[in-house]
Motif scaffolding. Structure first.
Motif, PDB file in Angstrom:
ATOM      1  N   LEU A  49      -8.526   9.798  -5.020  1.00 54.35           N
ATOM      2  CA  LEU A  49      -7.500   8.758  -5.021  1.00 54.35           C
ATOM      3  C   LEU A  49      -7.625   7.871  -6.252  1.00 54.35           C
ATOM      4  O   LEU A  49      -6.637   7.555  -6.909  1.00 54.35           O
ATOM      5  CB  LEU A  49      -7.594   7.923  -3.745  1.00 54.35           C
ATOM      6  N   THR A  50      -8.849   7.478  -6.575  1.00 51.37           N
ATOM      7  CA  THR A  50      -9.036   6.651  -7.761  1.00 51.37           C
ATOM      8  C   THR A  50      -8.751   7.444  -9.031  1.00 51.37           C
ATOM      9  O   THR A  50      -8.408   6.856 -10.062  1.00 51.37           O
ATOM     10  CB  THR A  50     -10.462   6.071  -7.823  1.00 51.37           C
ATOM     11  N   LEU A  51      -8.868   8.765  -8.959  1.00 48.89           N
ATOM     12  CA  LEU A  51      -8.574   9.626 -10.113  1.00 48.89           C
ATOM     13  C   LEU A  51      -7.088   9.969 -10.231  1.00 48.89           C
ATOM     14  O   LEU A  51      -6.681  10.626 -11.188  1.00 48.89           O
ATOM     15  CB  LEU A  51      -9.394  10.916 -10.034  1.00 48.89           C
ATOM     16  N   GLY A  52      -6.291   9.568  -9.233  1.00 45.21           N
ATOM     17  CA  GLY A  52      -4.848   9.728  -9.364  1.00 45.21           C
ATOM     18  C   GLY A  52      -4.231  10.935  -8.691  1.00 45.21           C
ATOM     19  O   GLY A  52      -3.141  11.358  -9.076  1.00 45.21           O
ATOM     20  N   GLY A  93      -3.548   2.919  -8.732  1.00 52.59           N
ATOM     21  CA  GLY A  93      -3.510   1.465  -8.878  1.00 52.59           C
ATOM     22  C   GLY A  93      -4.064   0.743  -7.671  1.00 52.59           C
ATOM     23  O   GLY A  93      -5.093   0.057  -7.764  1.00 52.59           O
ATOM     24  N   PRO A  94      -3.443   0.882  -6.504  1.00 48.62           N
ATOM     25  CA  PRO A  94      -3.983   0.213  -5.319  1.00 48.62           C
ATOM     26  C   PRO A  94      -5.317   0.784  -4.853  1.00 48.62           C
ATOM     27  O   PRO A  94      -6.072   0.096  -4.159  1.00 48.62           O
ATOM     28  CB  PRO A  94      -2.892   0.416  -4.266  1.00 48.62           C
ATOM     29  N   ALA A  95      -5.644   2.018  -5.235  1.00 49.14           N
ATOM     30  CA  ALA A  95      -6.946   2.592  -4.866  1.00 49.14           C
ATOM     31  C   ALA A  95      -8.102   1.856  -5.537  1.00 49.14           C
ATOM     32  O   ALA A  95      -9.256   2.016  -5.141  1.00 49.14           O
ATOM     33  CB  ALA A  95      -7.004   4.079  -5.222  1.00 49.14           C
ATOM     34  N   LEU A 118      -0.284  -6.637  -2.953  1.00 47.30           N
ATOM     35  CA  LEU A 118      -0.206  -5.380  -3.710  1.00 47.30           C
ATOM     36  C   LEU A 118       1.244  -5.021  -4.010  1.00 47.30           C
ATOM     37  O   LEU A 118       1.573  -4.593  -5.125  1.00 47.30           O
ATOM     38  CB  LEU A 118      -0.891  -4.258  -2.937  1.00 47.30           C
ATOM     39  N   ALA A 119       2.132  -5.195  -3.024  1.00 52.75           N
ATOM     40  CA  ALA A 119       3.554  -4.904  -3.236  1.00 52.75           C
ATOM     41  C   ALA A 119       4.130  -5.834  -4.302  1.00 52.75           C
ATOM     42  O   ALA A 119       4.943  -5.416  -5.130  1.00 52.75           O
ATOM     43  CB  ALA A 119       4.319  -5.047  -1.923  1.00 52.75           C
ATOM     44  N   PRO A 149       2.471  -0.709  -4.202  1.00 57.85           N
ATOM     45  CA  PRO A 149       2.518  -0.558  -2.742  1.00 57.85           C
ATOM     46  C   PRO A 149       1.433   0.386  -2.237  1.00 57.85           C
ATOM     47  O   PRO A 149       1.185   1.432  -2.832  1.00 57.85           O
ATOM     48  CB  PRO A 149       3.915   0.000  -2.482  1.00 57.85           C
ATOM     49  N   PHE A 150       0.797  -0.018  -1.143  1.00 59.01           N
ATOM     50  CA  PHE A 150      -0.316   0.761  -0.592  1.00 59.01           C
ATOM     51  C   PHE A 150       0.169   1.615   0.567  1.00 59.01           C
ATOM     52  O   PHE A 150       0.630   1.104   1.585  1.00 59.01           O
ATOM     53  CB  PHE A 150      -1.425  -0.175  -0.108  1.00 59.01           C
ATOM     54  N   GLN A 151       0.050   2.925   0.413  1.00 56.82           N
ATOM     55  CA  GLN A 151       0.372   3.874   1.475  1.00 56.82           C
ATOM     56  C   GLN A 151      -0.871   4.699   1.787  1.00 56.82           C
ATOM     57  O   GLN A 151      -1.446   5.320   0.900  1.00 56.82           O
ATOM     58  CB  GLN A 151       1.507   4.799   1.046  1.00 56.82           C
ATOM     59  N   GLY A 152      -1.258   4.687   3.045  1.00 61.15           N
ATOM     60  CA  GLY A 152      -2.463   5.411   3.452  1.00 61.15           C
ATOM     61  C   GLY A 152      -3.193   4.630   4.519  1.00 61.15           C
ATOM     62  O   GLY A 152      -2.577   3.920   5.318  1.00 61.15           O
ATOM     63  N   VAL A 153      -4.504   4.762   4.535  1.00 60.98           N
ATOM     64  CA  VAL A 153      -5.301   4.011   5.508  1.00 60.98           C
ATOM     65  C   VAL A 153      -6.120   2.967   4.759  1.00 60.98           C
ATOM     66  O   VAL A 153      -6.787   3.267   3.770  1.00 60.98           O
ATOM     67  CB  VAL A 153      -6.204   4.940   6.355  1.00 60.98           C
ATOM     68  N   LEU A 154      -6.021   1.734   5.211  1.00 60.70           N
ATOM     69  CA  LEU A 154      -6.775   0.633   4.630  1.00 60.70           C
ATOM     70  C   LEU A 154      -7.942   0.335   5.564  1.00 60.70           C
ATOM     71  O   LEU A 154      -7.755   0.024   6.738  1.00 60.70           O
ATOM     72  CB  LEU A 154      -5.881  -0.591   4.457  1.00 60.70           C
ATOM     73  N   PHE A 155      -9.138   0.448   5.031  1.00 62.56           N
ATOM     74  CA  PHE A 155     -10.388   0.309   5.782  1.00 62.56           C
ATOM     75  C   PHE A 155     -10.997  -1.031   5.387  1.00 62.56           C
ATOM     76  O   PHE A 155     -11.450  -1.208   4.261  1.00 62.56           O
ATOM     77  CB  PHE A 155     -11.272   1.502   5.425  1.00 62.56           C
ATOM     78  N   ALA A 156     -10.968  -1.978   6.325  1.00 67.73           N
ATOM     79  CA  ALA A 156     -11.537  -3.298   6.081  1.00 67.73           C
ATOM     80  C   ALA A 156     -12.953  -3.358   6.627  1.00 67.73           C
ATOM     81  O   ALA A 156     -13.157  -3.220   7.841  1.00 67.73           O
ATOM     82  CB  ALA A 156     -10.667  -4.376   6.734  1.00 67.73           C
ATOM     83  N   GLY A 157     -13.918  -3.544   5.732  1.00 74.85           N
ATOM     84  CA  GLY A 157     -15.282  -3.812   6.160  1.00 74.85           C
ATOM     85  C   GLY A 157     -15.389  -5.297   6.454  1.00 74.85           C
ATOM     86  O   GLY A 157     -15.174  -6.129   5.567  1.00 74.85           O
ATOM     87  N   LEU A 158     -15.681  -5.649   7.697  1.00 69.83           N
ATOM     88  CA  LEU A 158     -15.645  -7.041   8.141  1.00 69.83           C
ATOM     89  C   LEU A 158     -17.006  -7.530   8.593  1.00 69.83           C
ATOM     90  O   LEU A 158     -17.816  -6.746   9.116  1.00 69.83           O
ATOM     91  CB  LEU A 158     -14.677  -7.201   9.316  1.00 69.83           C
TER      92      LEU A 158
END
Length: 422
Positions: free
Chosen positions: A74-77, A95-97, A257-258, A263-272
């Protein structure tokens, strides 16, 4: 639908396992896959970071959806390349990655969105980093800015330990270029939770929470790993806390981000971290966690495929996911020497017997077939033994009963996964 899952670990095995149950599926492909995935999908020897190779495979096989497991593609595009080719891809563009690819970027976005996170400093020079550590004192957290395979974070209990981390990351470059910039932040205290949300660029829906076990040894001792096990749902993470995290962390970050045209499409994993002041963000990852994904998939009763498609089409707003009222657990079996230099090539037997334990699902992570066709260890975290049950105790007993049937003397696991829930 023809689906290509990118990756070859335990997370990807769990995703393939869940996707394979969809009535919408006509063909499942995985690259590079592993021997466990090969039982339910066609595997192709294309590396997950080979962007051109993955795109060529998707085109040649006429896939309708690409599902990216690891963060590096993802970070590689890879999502960018798929978009240019007109192939729907579940996973954010480069970008959002950067939310995962750069700790500095994550901090910038979190602060701009008003999302609660730890106080921090950013450094490109070792002397300035050490001065900041001496000023703030310990405990303190030292993070490599870039991707470091889950090993670029040191929770230092002394100033000396923190300064040593600066030396190793910034001067010795144990994580390569990832340690050229460091983020040093206050050490938050509380219970750590992994929370996941499906996002379509504008909207997000909760995907659930899990709790990971990072330390290699029982009682949370020893060095950090990529994760020695997980369970879901964590009792400490209430519906009220989930609503608060969606309102204060997920929704404003998506909006920020938008606003930046990312815009972020996918799964957003929040470490809390669940602190006394409320939940605070430790980090964002831009993919399913491993081993949290396995624990989540064991509880999901909705067809996962329509949800993944909806995320790529901006149609998640009114989407509803159904969950079984079960507890799940995933225990990682690792190779001798992990998290240092794991011993490879040792034979693994007994998985068929392990899989016969009621409620158990075996996920392959770091396995391979040798020239004689034997199943052997080929990584650090090698297997994930998952189980679900009406209670955590029931799920835990099933998982460890299955592990007792695995014949692999060179493997080991923690014996206390899920201890907080019990």
């Amino acid at each position: 639908m023809k689906v290509l899952v990118v990756g070859g670990g335990g997370r990807e095995h769990a995703l393939c396992w869940a996707i394979s149950a969809s009535p919408l599926l006509t063909r499942l492909i995985c690259a590079p896959g592993n021997p466990g995935i090969a039982e339910i999908a066609e595997c192709f020897p294309v590396g997950s970071e080979d962007i051109e190779g993955q795109l060529a495979l998707a085109k040649a096989e006429g896939v309708d959806l690409v599902v990216v497991g690891p963060e590096a593609p993802l970070t590689l595009g890879l999502a960018d390349a798929c978009a240019q080719a007109g192939i729907p891809c579940f996973g954010p563009k480069a970008g959002p990655a950067r939310l995962e690819g750069s700790k500095s970027f994550f901090k910038d976005i979190a602060n701009a969105a008003g999302a609660p996170t730890a106080a921090f400093g950013r450094f490109t020079e070792a002397a300035a980093a050490r001065a900041y550590i001496r000023e703030k004192g310990a405990p303190i957290v030292v993070k490599a800015d870039g991707l470091a395979a889950g090993k670029g974070v040191v929770v230092a209990t002394t100033v000396e330990e923190a300064e040593q981390a600066v030396t190793e990351m910034m001067e010795d470059r144990i994580h390569g270029a990832a340690g050229a910039t460091l983020v040093i932040e206050e050490c938050l205290v509380g219970e750590e939770i992994s929370f996941f949300a499906l996002c379509d660029g504008s909207h997000a829906i909760p995907l659930g929470a899990a709790q990971d076990h990072k330390r290699v040894g029982d009682g949370d001792t020893g060095p950090n790993t990529g994760g020695m096990g997980a369970y879901s749902p964590p009792p400490a993470f209430t519906e009220a806390l989930q609503a608060e995290v969606m309102e204060r962390c997920i929704t404003p970050v998506l909006a920020e981000l938008a606003r930046r045209d990312m815009p972020f499409q996918g799964v957003l994993f929040a470490g809390l971290m669940l602190t006394k002041e409320g939940p605070k963000l430790l980090e964002f990852n831009v993919r399913f966690g491993d081993p949290e994904c396995q624990a989540l998939m064991l509880r999901l009763r909705s067809d996962i495929l329509p949800a993944l498609v909806a995320a790529t089409q901006g149609e998640l707003k009114d989407f509803d996911l159904r969950w079984e009222k079960l507890a799940s657990i995933l225990v990682v079996m690792a190779a001798e020497g992990y998290p240092g230099t794991p011993r490879k090539g040792t034979e693994i037997r007994g998985l068929e017997a392990a899989a016969q334990v009621p409620g158990v699902q075996v996920f392959h992570a770091g396995t391979a077939r040798d020239d004689a066709g034997r199943l052997v260890a080929n990584g650090g975290r090698v297997l994930g033994i998952g189980a679900s049950g009406k209670t955590f105790q029931e799920a835990r007993e099933a998982a460890y009963a299955a592990i007792a049937k695995v014949d692999w003397p060179e493997g080991f696991c923690r014996k206390d996964i899920g201890w907080r829930a019990l």
